[in-house]
Design an enzyme around this catalytic site. Structure first.
Site, mmCIF file in Angstrom:
data_model
loop_
_atom_site.group_PDB
_atom_site.id
_atom_site.type_symbol
_atom_site.label_atom_id
_atom_site.label_comp_id
_atom_site.label_asym_id
_atom_site.label_seq_id
_atom_site.Cartn_x
_atom_site.Cartn_y
_atom_site.Cartn_z
ATOM 1 N N ASP A 19 24.856 -3.523 -23.388
ATOM 2 C CA ASP A 19 23.533 -4.318 -22.631
ATOM 3 C C ASP A 19 22.230 -3.825 -22.858
ATOM 4 O O ASP A 19 22.196 -3.230 -21.777
ATOM 5 C CB ASP A 19 24.458 -4.843 -20.739
ATOM 6 C CG ASP A 19 23.641 -5.804 -20.436
ATOM 7 O OD1 ASP A 19 22.188 -6.189 -21.256
ATOM 8 O OD2 ASP A 19 23.145 -6.991 -19.765
ATOM 9 N N ILE A 20 21.271 -4.611 -23.246
ATOM 10 C CA ILE A 20 19.918 -3.989 -23.121
ATOM 11 C C ILE A 20 19.366 -3.524 -21.673
ATOM 12 O O ILE A 20 19.021 -3.414 -21.109
ATOM 13 C CB ILE A 20 18.865 -5.182 -24.248
ATOM 14 C CG1 ILE A 20 17.867 -3.753 -25.025
ATOM 15 C CG2 ILE A 20 18.544 -6.062 -23.517
ATOM 16 C CD1 ILE A 20 16.970 -4.381 -25.494
ATOM 17 N N GLY A 41 21.350 -16.503 -24.447
ATOM 18 C CA GLY A 41 21.653 -15.280 -25.065
ATOM 19 C C GLY A 41 20.527 -14.123 -24.314
ATOM 20 O O GLY A 41 20.690 -14.121 -22.526
ATOM 21 N N VAL A 42 20.000 -12.576 -25.202
ATOM 22 C CA VAL A 42 19.652 -11.727 -24.240
ATOM 23 C C VAL A 42 18.164 -12.060 -23.664
ATOM 24 O O VAL A 42 17.962 -11.820 -22.534
ATOM 25 C CB VAL A 42 19.330 -10.967 -25.014
ATOM 26 C CG1 VAL A 42 18.227 -11.206 -26.281
ATOM 27 C CG2 VAL A 42 19.296 -9.660 -24.497
ATOM 28 N N ASP A 43 18.148 -13.486 -23.722
ATOM 29 C CA ASP A 43 16.534 -14.033 -22.404
ATOM 30 C C ASP A 43 16.975 -14.721 -21.628
ATOM 31 O O ASP A 43 16.381 -13.804 -21.209
ATOM 32 C CB ASP A 43 15.900 -15.361 -23.674
ATOM 33 C CG ASP A 43 14.808 -15.538 -22.988
ATOM 34 O OD1 ASP A 43 14.305 -15.100 -21.666
ATOM 35 O OD2 ASP A 43 14.110 -16.929 -23.450
ATOM 36 N N SER A 132 16.183 -12.901 -33.560
ATOM 37 C CA SER A 132 16.624 -14.066 -33.697
ATOM 38 C C SER A 132 18.682 -13.874 -34.737
ATOM 39 O O SER A 132 18.784 -15.388 -35.699
ATOM 40 C CB SER A 132 15.919 -14.192 -35.442
ATOM 41 O OG SER A 132 14.972 -14.905 -35.078
ATOM 42 N N THR A 133 18.953 -13.008 -34.627
ATOM 43 C CA THR A 133 19.823 -12.998 -34.904
ATOM 44 C C THR A 133 21.733 -14.041 -34.293
ATOM 45 O O THR A 133 22.757 -14.069 -34.650
ATOM 46 C CB THR A 133 20.684 -11.776 -35.574
ATOM 47 O OG1 THR A 133 21.184 -10.833 -34.193
ATOM 48 C CG2 THR A 133 20.389 -10.723 -36.237
ATOM 49 N N TYR A 136 19.524 -18.304 -33.357
ATOM 50 C CA TYR A 136 18.255 -18.407 -34.224
ATOM 51 C C TYR A 136 19.222 -18.298 -35.897
ATOM 52 O O TYR A 136 18.116 -18.625 -36.994
ATOM 53 C CB TYR A 136 16.838 -17.705 -34.309
ATOM 54 C CG TYR A 136 16.131 -18.383 -33.029
ATOM 55 C CD1 TYR A 136 16.405 -19.467 -32.571
ATOM 56 C CD2 TYR A 136 14.920 -17.711 -32.902
ATOM 57 C CE1 TYR A 136 15.107 -19.844 -31.243
ATOM 58 C CE2 TYR A 136 13.689 -18.580 -31.741
ATOM 59 C CZ TYR A 136 13.774 -19.413 -31.270
ATOM 60 O OH TYR A 136 13.495 -20.139 -30.637
HETATM 61 N N1 AR6 Z 1 22.241 -7.023 -24.353
HETATM 62 C C1 AR6 Z 1 21.635 -6.955 -25.694
HETATM 63 N N2 AR6 Z 1 21.950 -7.574 -26.671
HETATM 64 C C2 AR6 Z 1 22.392 -8.971 -26.489
HETATM 65 C C3 AR6 Z 1 22.196 -9.000 -24.766
HETATM 66 C C4 AR6 Z 1 23.058 -8.514 -23.816
HETATM 67 N N3 AR6 Z 1 22.952 -8.539 -22.930
HETATM 68 N N4 AR6 Z 1 22.909 -10.138 -25.120
HETATM 69 C C5 AR6 Z 1 22.739 -10.824 -26.357
HETATM 70 N N5 AR6 Z 1 22.211 -10.466 -26.871
HETATM 71 P P1 AR6 Z 1 19.672 -14.316 -28.864
HETATM 72 P P2 AR6 Z 1 18.059 -15.142 -30.919
HETATM 73 C C6 AR6 Z 1 21.933 -10.065 -28.749
HETATM 74 O O1 AR6 Z 1 21.092 -15.508 -29.231
HETATM 75 O O2 AR6 Z 1 18.616 -15.376 -32.064
HETATM 76 C C7 AR6 Z 1 17.618 -17.670 -26.593
HETATM 77 O O3 AR6 Z 1 18.231 -19.028 -25.971
HETATM 78 C C8 AR6 Z 1 23.370 -11.581 -29.746
HETATM 79 O O4 AR6 Z 1 24.914 -11.008 -29.603
HETATM 80 O O5 AR6 Z 1 19.451 -13.836 -28.069
HETATM 81 O O6 AR6 Z 1 16.513 -14.071 -30.893
HETATM 82 C C9 AR6 Z 1 15.523 -17.425 -26.912
HETATM 83 O O7 AR6 Z 1 15.092 -18.729 -25.020
HETATM 84 C C10 AR6 Z 1 22.046 -11.303 -30.704
HETATM 85 O O8 AR6 Z 1 22.768 -10.579 -32.044
HETATM 86 O O9 AR6 Z 1 18.171 -14.690 -29.556
HETATM 87 C C11 AR6 Z 1 15.223 -18.614 -27.706
HETATM 88 O O10 AR6 Z 1 15.503 -19.767 -27.787
HETATM 89 C C12 AR6 Z 1 20.797 -11.109 -30.018
HETATM 90 O O11 AR6 Z 1 20.855 -10.698 -28.735
HETATM 91 C C13 AR6 Z 1 16.624 -18.613 -28.795
HETATM 92 O O12 AR6 Z 1 18.020 -18.035 -27.909
HETATM 93 C C14 AR6 Z 1 19.832 -12.272 -30.431
HETATM 94 O O13 AR6 Z 1 20.069 -13.889 -30.007
HETATM 95 C C15 AR6 Z 1 16.584 -17.209 -29.253
HETATM 96 O O14 AR6 Z 1 17.811 -16.552 -30.434
#
Ligand code: AR6
Length: 189
Positions: A19-20, A41-43, A132-133, A136
């Protein structure tokens, strides 16, 4: 806890799982959206762990220099607040459309602009999620090749940051990353 899986480029690119928000170092990169006011997600995880002050800082950016939001490919820094890092670098990746809409250039820019901010700030250790993975929809194997190329290219030209930690939430995603590099012939098997 963040677990180290593989060291690439003489230990300057580290492939890790966890977890980042647990990262201890100078900065973590957030896979944000142009609105900068949080999301899933991570945000969502980063905003929850950093606390409400992070949202307030993002609101101030939107009320000031970023009234139109942050365009895809760009990055901006805020403090890390309750996180164990000095800063959060918010980067906006591309939404995957058809692969012909500049997505690859935009993804590379998101990594490079984040690294440039980190270098300028004098940071040594910076952690990236797989931008983005998730929501997005950027294909994971292509993201592996493109993100690795961007990070390797930047670090080859700059002594800072010393290390880029690529933190995958899922072990299977870290494996896809390493396999994709091996397949493309750009990383160790
Ligand atoms: N630590 C590390 N990686 C993570 C964590 C974590 N705690 N949680 C998720 N991931 P995403 P995007 C990974 O969807 O595709 C948001 O709503 C996850 O498994 O978070 O860039 C934003 O507000 C995946 O591999 O980001 C934007 O609207 C990676 O993080 C939109 O999503 C990215 O997944 C951005 O989409």
């Amino acid at each position: 806890m963040i677990e180290g899986l593989r060291a690439l480029f003489g230990g300057r690119i580290l492939v890790e799982v966890g977890d980042i928000t647990d990262f201890r170092g100078d900065a973590i990169v957030n896979a944000a959206n142009s609105g900068l006011l949080g999301g899933g997600g991570v945000d969502g995880a980063i905003h929850r762990a950093a606390g409400n002050e992070l949202l307030e800082a993002c609101r101030r950016l939107r009320a000031g220099t970023l009234r139109e939001g942050l365009p895809p490919g760009q990055a901006v820094m805020t403090p890390g607040y309750a996180l164990a890092v000095k800063a959060v670098i918010h980067a906006v990746g591309p939404i995957w459309m058809d692969g012909k809409s500049g997505e690859r250039k935009t993804l590379r820019a998101a990594y490079e602009n984040s690294l440039a901010i980190a270098a300028e700030a004098g940071f040594r250790d910076i952690a990236f999620p797989a931008i983005s993975t998730g929501v997005y929809g950027y294909p994971k194997k292509l993201a592996a090749v493109d993100s690795h190329a961007a990070v390797l290219g930047f670090l080859s030209r700059s002594a800072l940051p010393e290390r880029a930690h690529l933190v995958f939430f899922a072990r299977t995603d870290a494996k896809i990353f390493l396999d994709a590099l091996a397949e493309a012939g750009v990383g160790p098997p």
